[in-house]
Design an enzyme around this catalytic site. Structure first.
Site, PDB file in Angstrom:
ATOM      1  N   LYS A  43       0.846  -1.205   0.000  1.00 34.86           N
ATOM      2  CA  LYS A  43       0.000   0.000   0.000  1.00 34.86           C
ATOM      3  C   LYS A  43       0.875   1.247   0.000  1.00 34.86           C
ATOM      4  CE  LYS A  43      -0.378  -0.394   5.060  1.00 34.86           C
ATOM      5  NZ  LYS A  43      -1.239  -0.883   6.164  1.00 34.86           N
ATOM      6  N   TYR A 259      14.677  29.982  10.187  1.00 34.07           N
ATOM      7  CA  TYR A 259      13.408  30.565  10.641  1.00 34.07           C
ATOM      8  C   TYR A 259      13.319  30.551  12.160  1.00 34.07           C
ATOM      9  CZ  TYR A 259      11.539  30.369   5.888  1.00 34.07           C
ATOM     10  OH  TYR A 259      11.311  30.541   4.554  1.00 34.07           O
TER      11      TYR A 259
HETATM   12  C1  PLP Z   1      -0.472  -1.829   6.851  1.00 32.62           C
HETATM   13  C2  PLP Z   1      -1.006  -3.132   7.297  1.00 32.62           C
HETATM   14  C3  PLP Z   1      -0.172  -4.267   7.367  1.00 32.62           C
HETATM   15  C4  PLP Z   1       1.324  -4.175   7.204  1.00 32.62           C
HETATM   16  O1  PLP Z   1       1.850  -3.647   8.423  1.00 32.62           O
HETATM   17  P1  PLP Z   1       3.402  -3.550   8.714  1.00 32.62           P
HETATM   18  O2  PLP Z   1       3.471  -3.168  10.149  1.00 32.62           O
HETATM   19  O3  PLP Z   1       3.948  -2.501   7.808  1.00 32.62           O
HETATM   20  O4  PLP Z   1       3.998  -4.871   8.446  1.00 32.62           O
HETATM   21  C5  PLP Z   1      -0.768  -5.487   7.642  1.00 32.62           C
HETATM   22  N1  PLP Z   1      -2.098  -5.585   7.897  1.00 32.62           N
HETATM   23  C6  PLP Z   1      -2.915  -4.514   7.887  1.00 32.62           C
HETATM   24  C7  PLP Z   1      -4.349  -4.682   8.189  1.00 32.62           C
HETATM   25  C8  PLP Z   1      -2.401  -3.242   7.599  1.00 32.62           C
HETATM   26  O5  PLP Z   1      -3.208  -2.180   7.603  1.00 32.62           O
END
Ligand code: PLP
Length: 363
Positions: A43, A259
């Site tokens: 993702k 800044y």
């Molecule tokens: C993002 C996600 C993962 C992967 O998580 P990591 O901690 O990056 O391994 C797995 N399951 C679900 C439901 C997620 O939202």
């Protein structure tokens, strides 16, 4: 929805992405959970590292199951897989909505159903296409509440091939909630005897075998990020963030930097101004605390990080530094974990926050 890095910025920051290290992390995760299939979570543009290149690497590593958050991400991934003649299941965490049903069908995506409402939408299709069911075992974020599980199981026309849940506290393997969720999940998964079971993301995958079930779903560990509250030496670093020095200057005691003048020189101070900023994803919360390695030695961020620039205090450097020299913010001597900590954030946010201006260079 597709967010491909667009720049070929040759004068600014870049991230070297070691695809071989992703392959090594695949092997490490498979060895850690030998009884389970290793699916890959890609993702958010493969955690900012570039969906196409990362997915190709994972296909070469024989990965057969992928997870994304949105159906649009799934459709992008399907194109990548098709271009490799690779067939794999693509699960979509956020599940279907009436307006995304067509995309699920055209891109051959498998939804993760998170409620009776979503399950009902999916079950109404004529072809009985398979789906995953996410049951919330205590995170109270996404997933069907326990009170809906019986009604979902009783729906006709639903073909659940994967039942899953998600751990809230895997960053701390000793947390009591891990066992609570695990035991509850094991009990409910029995109600779906024809479905495979999946509980663990990266953290649970690297915990003991009771958490592995049939399929693990790591994301951040593939990309070299520790899923724990400490660094994880079993994982190989994947991403190295580099940025060039664009200017050098010396300031006198009492002068300030940047800044809000939040850094005030106590002594004669030499500064290197580097082409990287919060616009590239270097968090402003690293102001005054993040570090970089330049010419083999560490330098701290002086003052506030701005959109395009960071000042490094190089007063203690023995070797001379010139414009064009490269500062490394994470991935080698400074781990992704340590860099995230110095910015009061997580490896996840550092990777996914890398901006479009940061050139992705694949090794
Ligand atoms: C993002 C996600 C993962 C992967 O998580 P990591 O901690 O990056 O391994 C797995 N399951 C679900 C439901 C997620 O939202």
């Amino acid at each position: 929805m597709s967010r491909h890095p667009s720049s070929n910025n040759t004068s600014g920051p870049w991230v070297d992405i070691n695809l071989g290290a992703i392959a090594a992390n695949c092997a490490t995760l498979r060895a850690a959970a030998p009884g389970a299939e290793m699916a890959a979570v890609v993702k958010c543009n493969a955690y900012g590292l570039g969906l196409a290149a990362v997915a190709k690497t994972l296909v070469e590593q024989n990965c057969k199951t992928f997870f994304v958050a949105y159906p649009e991400e799934g459709a992008d991934l399907r194109k990548v897989l098709n271009s490799r003649n690779a067939n794999a299941a693509i699960y979509v965490f956020n599940g279907p909505l009436p307006q995304t049903m067509a995309l699920f069908q055209s891109a051959n995506l498998t939804p993760v159903l998170n409620s009776l409402e979503q399950a009902t939408i999916w079950a109404a299709q004529p072809d009985g296409a398979s789906a995953a069911l996410h049951i919330d075992t205590g995170m109270n974020r996404l997933g069907a509440p326990l009170s809906e599980v019986d009604a979902i199981a009783a729906l006709s026309g639903l073909n659940i091939d994967l039942v899953m849940s998600h751990l809230a506290c895997a960053s701390d393997p000793a947390h009591a909630k891990n066992d609570e969720q695990r035991n509850l999940f094991a009990r409910i998964a029995k109600d779906f005897p024809r479905a495979r079971a999946s509980l663990s993301a990266s953290g649970g995958a690297l915990m003991d075998a009771r958490f592995h079930f049939d399929l693990i779903r790591p994301g951040v560990a593939l990309y070299g990020g520790s899923p724990f509250d400490v660094d994880e030496p079993r994982l190989k670093p994947v991403a190295v963030l580099r940025a060039p020095v664009v200017q050098l200057r010396d300031i006198a005691p009492g002068e300030t930097v940047g800044y809000n003048a939040s850094f005030k020189a106590a002594a004669p101070t030499r500064l290197a101004t580097v082409a990287l900023g919060y616009g590239d994803g270097m968090p402003i919360s690293g102001s005054g605390s993040a570090q970089a390695v330049i010419a083999g030695a560490r330098a701290r961020v002086a003052g506030r990080i701005s959109m395009d620039l960071i000042s490094l205090d190089i007063s203690n450097h023995k070797s001379p530094i010139k414009t064009g020299d490269i500062a490394i913010f994470f991935g080698e001597e400074i781990s992704l974990f340590a860099a995230a900590k110095s910015c009061n954030t997580s490896a996840y946010e550092l990777l996914t926050g890398l901006g479009d201006r940061v050139d992705r260079r694949y090794l």
